[in-house]
Design a protein around this motif. Sequence first.
Motif, PDB file in Angstrom:
ATOM      1  N   ASN A  22      -0.460   1.793  -9.097  1.00 52.47           N
ATOM      2  CA  ASN A  22      -1.654   0.268  -8.874  1.00 52.47           C
ATOM      3  C   ASN A  22      -0.486  -0.411  -9.281  1.00 52.47           C
ATOM      4  O   ASN A  22      -1.506  -1.621  -7.827  1.00 52.47           O
ATOM      5  N   VAL A  46      -0.347   7.921   3.485  1.00 50.07           N
ATOM      6  CA  VAL A  46      -1.223   6.509   3.310  1.00 50.07           C
ATOM      7  C   VAL A  46      -1.195   6.048   4.605  1.00 50.07           C
ATOM      8  O   VAL A  46      -0.567   6.200   6.178  1.00 50.07           O
ATOM      9  N   TYR A  47      -2.498   5.736   5.518  1.00 54.69           N
ATOM     10  CA  TYR A  47      -2.571   5.533   6.664  1.00 54.69           C
ATOM     11  C   TYR A  47      -2.658   3.851   6.809  1.00 54.69           C
ATOM     12  O   TYR A  47      -2.680   3.281   6.068  1.00 54.69           O
ATOM     13  N   GLY A 105       2.295   6.812  -7.032  1.00 53.30           N
ATOM     14  CA  GLY A 105       1.502   7.009  -7.446  1.00 53.30           C
ATOM     15  C   GLY A 105       0.146   6.136  -8.939  1.00 53.30           C
ATOM     16  O   GLY A 105       0.104   6.268  -9.374  1.00 53.30           O
ATOM     17  N   PHE A 109       5.941   8.844   4.294  1.00 53.96           N
ATOM     18  CA  PHE A 109       4.326   8.754   3.881  1.00 53.96           C
ATOM     19  C   PHE A 109       3.384   8.165   4.528  1.00 53.96           C
ATOM     20  O   PHE A 109       2.556   7.995   3.848  1.00 53.96           O
ATOM     21  N   ARG A 140       2.786   1.699  -4.027  1.00 59.38           N
ATOM     22  CA  ARG A 140       1.463   2.544  -3.999  1.00 59.38           C
ATOM     23  C   ARG A 140       1.276   3.670  -3.838  1.00 59.38           C
ATOM     24  O   ARG A 140       0.531   5.004  -5.013  1.00 59.38           O
ATOM     25  N   GLY A 141       1.096   4.671  -2.957  1.00 56.47           N
ATOM     26  CA  GLY A 141       0.690   5.828  -2.071  1.00 56.47           C
ATOM     27  C   GLY A 141       1.704   6.667  -2.878  1.00 56.47           C
ATOM     28  O   GLY A 141       2.337   7.903  -3.153  1.00 56.47           O
ATOM     29  N   TYR A 142       3.202   6.241  -2.565  1.00 54.98           N
ATOM     30  CA  TYR A 142       4.747   6.618  -2.813  1.00 54.98           C
ATOM     31  C   TYR A 142       4.460   7.012  -4.164  1.00 54.98           C
ATOM     32  O   TYR A 142       4.958   7.956  -4.813  1.00 54.98           O
ATOM     33  N   ARG A 175       1.300  -0.590   0.143  1.00 53.36           N
ATOM     34  CA  ARG A 175       0.219   0.063  -0.330  1.00 53.36           C
ATOM     35  C   ARG A 175       0.774   1.115   0.037  1.00 53.36           C
ATOM     36  O   ARG A 175       1.196   2.314  -1.007  1.00 53.36           O
ATOM     37  N   LEU A 176       1.805   0.815   1.135  1.00 52.43           N
ATOM     38  CA  LEU A 176       3.235   2.280   0.659  1.00 52.43           C
ATOM     39  C   LEU A 176       3.547   2.597  -0.521  1.00 52.43           C
ATOM     40  O   LEU A 176       3.733   3.814  -0.802  1.00 52.43           O
ATOM     41  N   SER A 179       1.093   7.512   7.836  1.00 50.12           N
ATOM     42  CA  SER A 179       0.696   8.792   8.933  1.00 50.12           C
ATOM     43  C   SER A 179       1.354   7.868  10.109  1.00 50.12           C
ATOM     44  O   SER A 179       1.764   7.075   9.799  1.00 50.12           O
TER      45      SER A 179
END
Length: 428
Positions: free
Chosen positions: A135, A294-295, A133, A287, A129-131, A126-127, A289
């Motif tokens: 998928n 990214v939570y 941008g 990145f 992907r968030g970092y 997940r991190l 939270s």
Amino acid sequence: MKIEKSKSLFERANNSIPGGVNSPVRAFKAVGGDPLFIKSAKGAHLYDEDGNKYIELINSWGPMILGHANELIEEAVQKSLSNSFSFGAPTKAEVEMAELITQMVPSIEKVRMVNSGTEATMSAVRLARGYTGRNKIIKFEGCYHGHGDSFLIAAGSGVATMGSPDSPGVTQGTANDTLTAPYNNLESVVKLLEQNKDQVAAIILEPVAGNMGCVLPKEGFLEGLRKLCDENGIVLIFDEVMTGFRLAKGGAQEVFNVKPDMTTLGKIIGGGMPVGAYGGKKEIMDFVSPSGPVYQAGTLSGNPIAMAAGLAMLNYLNDHPEVYSQIAKATEDIEKGYQDTLKKLGKPYTINRIGSMISLFFTNKKVTNFEEAKSCDTQLFGKYFRQMLNNGIYLAPSQFETLFISTSITADIVGQIVSANERSLKVV
């Protein structure tokens, strides 16, 4: 060998637990028979509910490097217990653990504690992907990263293909974002990157696979992945839930001198207790939270009991690097003993070993990926497993699981294992 109590417990368990077990491989379906219910363990031995004693070569799937119920770790846990079991608040032990991990694993600049290896790999992807941008991720067939949806994808036909769900409940949408490639096949990764240009967020793999049996990376494979990730802005994730702190203080990345961008860790940082972690470069980890968007959260993350056990374990390993040569030597002696017997009896075999991880495959061909592992004689392995059990040796109940050796495996116990192996192979 009497197993009446285990049989009775398994019958009871089937009435209240799906399949009678809380993790599928424990059911013994791959090797036949019913599972044994374990009552206690000490050092190199397991004791089941019927009072049978076994030399065991799983060590809770890796983390018990110092053997079961190690006094040092027990003392740390007992000391921590008096302070309460959980706070859901920051503790000094969490800080000390993070500092120790970043000291021992140079690629990890910051680290976040979680509760399992599965949670660590889910969070790392997940991190990534968030970092980035992006998928999509690339994983390798036969590499197990826990039961997160993104990882339960099987490879289709061809060298590498878009994944399809390998378990009901995993959506096709999730599968579409998971690309699979054969382990040790760099060309297939290049092809996937060409077909999915600027869409891949991460490549995740076990740097030494432990869930198709022990399978080592070919020369240049890890280095090639590192180069491809650098060239394409991709986050390289090493899943070191098994290899971290087992193959070396710095894990497999130290052994092969290849630094990932992120690393996932598992039970060993809790001395065998339920715990995990993911860490990596500062700019990526920031990145997460509450530093970033990214939570990820967990009430039990950094549990004080697990931290106490893990600190005792890791501090010992950090201060006693000779442990690694000790357990590697014991494993090498087991390998040599196995080879002598297998050659004498004319059995087809391949043994893969690195440090204190080892697998015996019933095939006369090399095993370098999952397809080759699946071509082994699994029926013969099932017979072999049951004979070893009858001879007092508790192996992983699957051809596709590596074995782990602890410091409790003395030269005398190595001799017992090798002798049991010969007795077992003579009748299968």
